[in-house]
Scaffold this motif. Structure first.
Motif, PDB file in Angstrom:
ATOM      1  N   SER A  22     -66.321-103.835  15.867  1.00 38.77           N
ATOM      2  CA  SER A  22     -66.293-105.147  15.222  1.00 38.77           C
ATOM      3  C   SER A  22     -67.503-105.986  15.632  1.00 38.77           C
ATOM      4  O   SER A  22     -68.085-106.695  14.811  1.00 38.77           O
ATOM      5  N   MET A  23     -67.889-105.895  16.919  1.00 38.95           N
ATOM      6  CA  MET A  23     -69.067-106.641  17.359  1.00 38.95           C
ATOM      7  C   MET A  23     -70.322-106.108  16.677  1.00 38.95           C
ATOM      8  O   MET A  23     -71.183-106.893  16.257  1.00 38.95           O
ATOM      9  N   ALA A  24     -70.427-104.800  16.555  1.00 37.07           N
ATOM     10  CA  ALA A  24     -71.590-104.215  15.889  1.00 37.07           C
ATOM     11  C   ALA A  24     -71.678-104.698  14.442  1.00 37.07           C
ATOM     12  O   ALA A  24     -72.769-105.032  13.952  1.00 37.07           O
ATOM     13  N   GLN A  25     -70.548-104.754  13.763  1.00 34.04           N
ATOM     14  CA  GLN A  25     -70.534-105.251  12.376  1.00 34.04           C
ATOM     15  C   GLN A  25     -70.946-106.722  12.320  1.00 34.04           C
ATOM     16  O   GLN A  25     -71.739-107.118  11.462  1.00 34.04           O
ATOM     17  N   ALA A  26     -70.409-107.531  13.216  1.00 32.41           N
ATOM     18  CA  ALA A  26     -70.760-108.956  13.252  1.00 32.41           C
ATOM     19  C   ALA A  26     -72.249-109.133  13.525  1.00 32.41           C
ATOM     20  O   ALA A  26     -72.914-109.964  12.897  1.00 32.41           O
ATOM     21  N   ALA A  27     -72.793-108.339  14.448  1.00 29.73           N
ATOM     22  CA  ALA A  27     -74.214-108.426  14.783  1.00 29.73           C
ATOM     23  C   ALA A  27     -75.083-108.056  13.584  1.00 29.73           C
ATOM     24  O   ALA A  27     -76.091-108.721  13.310  1.00 29.73           O
ATOM     25  N   GLU A  28     -74.699-107.012  12.869  1.00 31.68           N
ATOM     26  CA  GLU A  28     -75.464-106.590  11.690  1.00 31.68           C
ATOM     27  C   GLU A  28     -75.490-107.704  10.647  1.00 31.68           C
ATOM     28  O   GLU A  28     -76.526-108.003  10.070  1.00 31.68           O
ATOM     29  N   VAL A  29     -74.341-108.327  10.404  1.00 29.31           N
ATOM     30  CA  VAL A  29     -74.261-109.424   9.430  1.00 29.31           C
ATOM     31  C   VAL A  29     -75.165-110.582   9.849  1.00 29.31           C
ATOM     32  O   VAL A  29     -75.838-111.201   9.015  1.00 29.31           O
ATOM     33  N   LEU A  30     -75.199-110.868  11.147  1.00 35.34           N
ATOM     34  CA  LEU A  30     -75.987-111.986  11.671  1.00 35.34           C
ATOM     35  C   LEU A  30     -77.470-111.649  11.852  1.00 35.34           C
ATOM     36  O   LEU A  30     -78.275-112.544  12.117  1.00 35.34           O
ATOM     37  N   GLY A  31     -77.830-110.374  11.763  1.00 37.05           N
ATOM     38  CA  GLY A  31     -79.221-109.967  11.981  1.00 37.05           C
ATOM     39  C   GLY A  31     -79.611-109.914  13.445  1.00 37.05           C
ATOM     40  O   GLY A  31     -80.782-110.050  13.798  1.00 37.05           O
ATOM     41  N   VAL A  32     -78.614-109.691  14.319  1.00 33.48           N
ATOM     42  CA  VAL A  32     -78.863-109.614  15.761  1.00 33.48           C
ATOM     43  C   VAL A  32     -79.057-108.150  16.152  1.00 33.48           C
ATOM     44  O   VAL A  32     -78.333-107.276  15.687  1.00 33.48           O
ATOM     45  N   HIS A  33     -80.050-107.892  16.984  1.00 31.64           N
ATOM     46  CA  HIS A  33     -80.310-106.550  17.503  1.00 31.64           C
ATOM     47  C   HIS A  33     -79.692-106.425  18.888  1.00 31.64           C
ATOM     48  O   HIS A  33     -79.404-107.422  19.539  1.00 31.64           O
ATOM     49  N   GLY A  34     -79.520-105.176  19.343  1.00 34.24           N
ATOM     50  CA  GLY A  34     -79.018-104.959  20.685  1.00 34.24           C
ATOM     51  C   GLY A  34     -78.027-103.825  20.748  1.00 34.24           C
ATOM     52  O   GLY A  34     -78.108-102.877  19.976  1.00 34.24           O
ATOM     53  N   TRP A  35     -77.059-103.966  21.648  1.00 36.60           N
ATOM     54  CA  TRP A  35     -76.084-102.898  21.857  1.00 36.60           C
ATOM     55  C   TRP A  35     -74.817-103.449  22.479  1.00 36.60           C
ATOM     56  O   TRP A  35     -74.796-104.563  22.981  1.00 36.60           O
ATOM     57  N   VAL A  36     -73.762-102.620  22.437  1.00 38.84           N
ATOM     58  CA  VAL A  36     -72.481-102.947  23.051  1.00 38.84           C
ATOM     59  C   VAL A  36     -71.893-101.664  23.625  1.00 38.84           C
ATOM     60  O   VAL A  36     -72.096-100.588  23.063  1.00 38.84           O
ATOM     61  N   ARG A  37     -71.191-101.777  24.747  1.00 38.70           N
ATOM     62  CA  ARG A  37     -70.539-100.602  25.336  1.00 38.70           C
ATOM     63  C   ARG A  37     -69.354-101.033  26.193  1.00 38.70           C
ATOM     64  O   ARG A  37     -69.293-102.160  26.683  1.00 38.70           O
ATOM     65  N   VAL A  44     -66.225-105.221  28.438  1.00 37.54           N
ATOM     66  CA  VAL A  44     -67.194-104.801  27.427  1.00 37.54           C
ATOM     67  C   VAL A  44     -68.492-105.519  27.745  1.00 37.54           C
ATOM     68  O   VAL A  44     -68.500-106.724  28.038  1.00 37.54           O
ATOM     69  N   GLU A  45     -69.599-104.777  27.705  1.00 38.47           N
ATOM     70  CA  GLU A  45     -70.925-105.319  27.998  1.00 38.47           C
ATOM     71  C   GLU A  45     -71.760-105.262  26.730  1.00 38.47           C
ATOM     72  O   GLU A  45     -71.663-104.308  25.960  1.00 38.47           O
ATOM     73  N   ALA A  46     -72.583-106.283  26.507  1.00 38.47           N
ATOM     74  CA  ALA A  46     -73.435-106.296  25.323  1.00 38.47           C
ATOM     75  C   ALA A  46     -74.761-106.978  25.620  1.00 38.47           C
ATOM     76  O   ALA A  46     -74.864-107.813  26.521  1.00 38.47           O
ATOM     77  N   LEU A  47     -75.757-106.606  24.836  1.00 34.83           N
ATOM     78  CA  LEU A  47     -77.055-107.272  24.842  1.00 34.83           C
ATOM     79  C   LEU A  47     -77.306-107.737  23.420  1.00 34.83           C
ATOM     80  O   LEU A  47     -77.231-106.933  22.481  1.00 34.83           O
ATOM     81  N   ALA A  48     -77.578-109.020  23.242  1.00 36.39           N
ATOM     82  CA  ALA A  48     -77.829-109.598  21.923  1.00 36.39           C
ATOM     83  C   ALA A  48     -79.242-110.176  21.911  1.00 36.39           C
ATOM     84  O   ALA A  48     -79.597-110.985  22.775  1.00 36.39           O
ATOM     85  N   ALA A  83     -86.156-107.397  26.926  1.00 32.92           N
ATOM     86  CA  ALA A  83     -85.103-106.381  26.916  1.00 32.92           C
ATOM     87  C   ALA A  83     -85.520-105.200  26.052  1.00 32.92           C
ATOM     88  O   ALA A  83     -86.378-105.328  25.186  1.00 32.92           O
ATOM     89  N   GLN A  84     -84.889-104.069  26.303  1.00 34.43           N
ATOM     90  CA  GLN A  84     -85.147-102.887  25.499  1.00 34.43           C
ATOM     91  C   GLN A  84     -84.041-102.776  24.455  1.00 34.43           C
ATOM     92  O   GLN A  84     -82.988-102.225  24.726  1.00 34.43           O
ATOM     93  N   ALA A  85     -84.289-103.333  23.283  1.00 41.12           N
ATOM     94  CA  ALA A  85     -83.324-103.276  22.195  1.00 41.12           C
ATOM     95  C   ALA A  85     -84.016-102.712  20.964  1.00 41.12           C
ATOM     96  O   ALA A  85     -85.011-103.253  20.503  1.00 41.12           O
ATOM     97  N   ALA A  86     -83.516-101.606  20.478  1.00 42.65           N
ATOM     98  CA  ALA A  86     -84.066-101.009  19.275  1.00 42.65           C
ATOM     99  C   ALA A  86     -83.661-101.855  18.073  1.00 42.65           C
ATOM    100  O   ALA A  86     -82.805-102.736  18.171  1.00 42.65           O
ATOM    101  N   ALA A  87     -84.262-101.569  16.950  1.00 44.31           N
ATOM    102  CA  ALA A  87     -83.868-102.258  15.723  1.00 44.31           C
ATOM    103  C   ALA A  87     -82.402-101.957  15.434  1.00 44.31           C
ATOM    104  O   ALA A  87     -81.913-100.861  15.684  1.00 44.31           O
ATOM    105  N   GLY A  88     -81.686-102.940  14.954  1.00 48.54           N
ATOM    106  CA  GLY A  88     -80.275-102.761  14.668  1.00 48.54           C
ATOM    107  C   GLY A  88     -79.422-103.040  15.884  1.00 48.54           C
ATOM    108  O   GLY A  88     -79.893-103.538  16.906  1.00 48.54           O
ATOM    109  N   PHE A  89     -78.158-102.732  15.759  1.00 45.64           N
ATOM    110  CA  PHE A  89     -77.203-102.977  16.832  1.00 45.64           C
ATOM    111  C   PHE A  89     -76.366-101.727  16.988  1.00 45.64           C
ATOM    112  O   PHE A  89     -75.740-101.274  16.031  1.00 45.64           O
TER     113      PHE A  89
END
Length: 95
Positions: A22-37, A44-48, A83-89
């Motif tokens: 759900s966080m990945a979907q929300a991030a994609e809608v918002l245009g935020v890059h990063g990750w969650v695990r 749950v840890e995330a980088l936005a 931070a090391q965040a690839a394109a997308g989430f």
């Protein structure tokens, strides 16, 4: 717009309830890059990474989470180091 990076640790009943997806979907809608695990300690840890309003909107979402989650609190640290965040989430493996 200001570009920001925020590290989040989400506490509560947040694993096994679709939080990461759900966080990945929300991030994609918002245009935020990063990750969650998931973390082995139950958090749950995330980088936005992105424009400040979009990242702030994702942090607001993280405080609610998906309907099945029960978020107790979210630790948020604004990062100054690049931070090391690839394109997308993406969803990462449990750490």
């Amino acid at each position: 717009m200001a570009f920001v990076q925020k590290h989040l640790i989400v506490h509560g009943y947040v694993q096994g309830v679709g939080y990461r997806g759900s966080m990945a979907q929300a991030a994609e809608v918002l245009g935020v890059h990063g990750w969650v695990r998931n973390r082995r300690n139950g958090t749950v840890e995330a980088l936005a990474v992105g424009d400040a309003p979009a990242v702030d909107a994702l942090v607001d979402w993280a405080r609610r989470g998906p309907p099945e989650a029960r978020v107790e609190r979210v630790e948020v640290v604004e990062m100054t180091e690049p931070a090391q965040a690839a394109a997308g989430f993406m969803q990462r493996e449990t750490l």
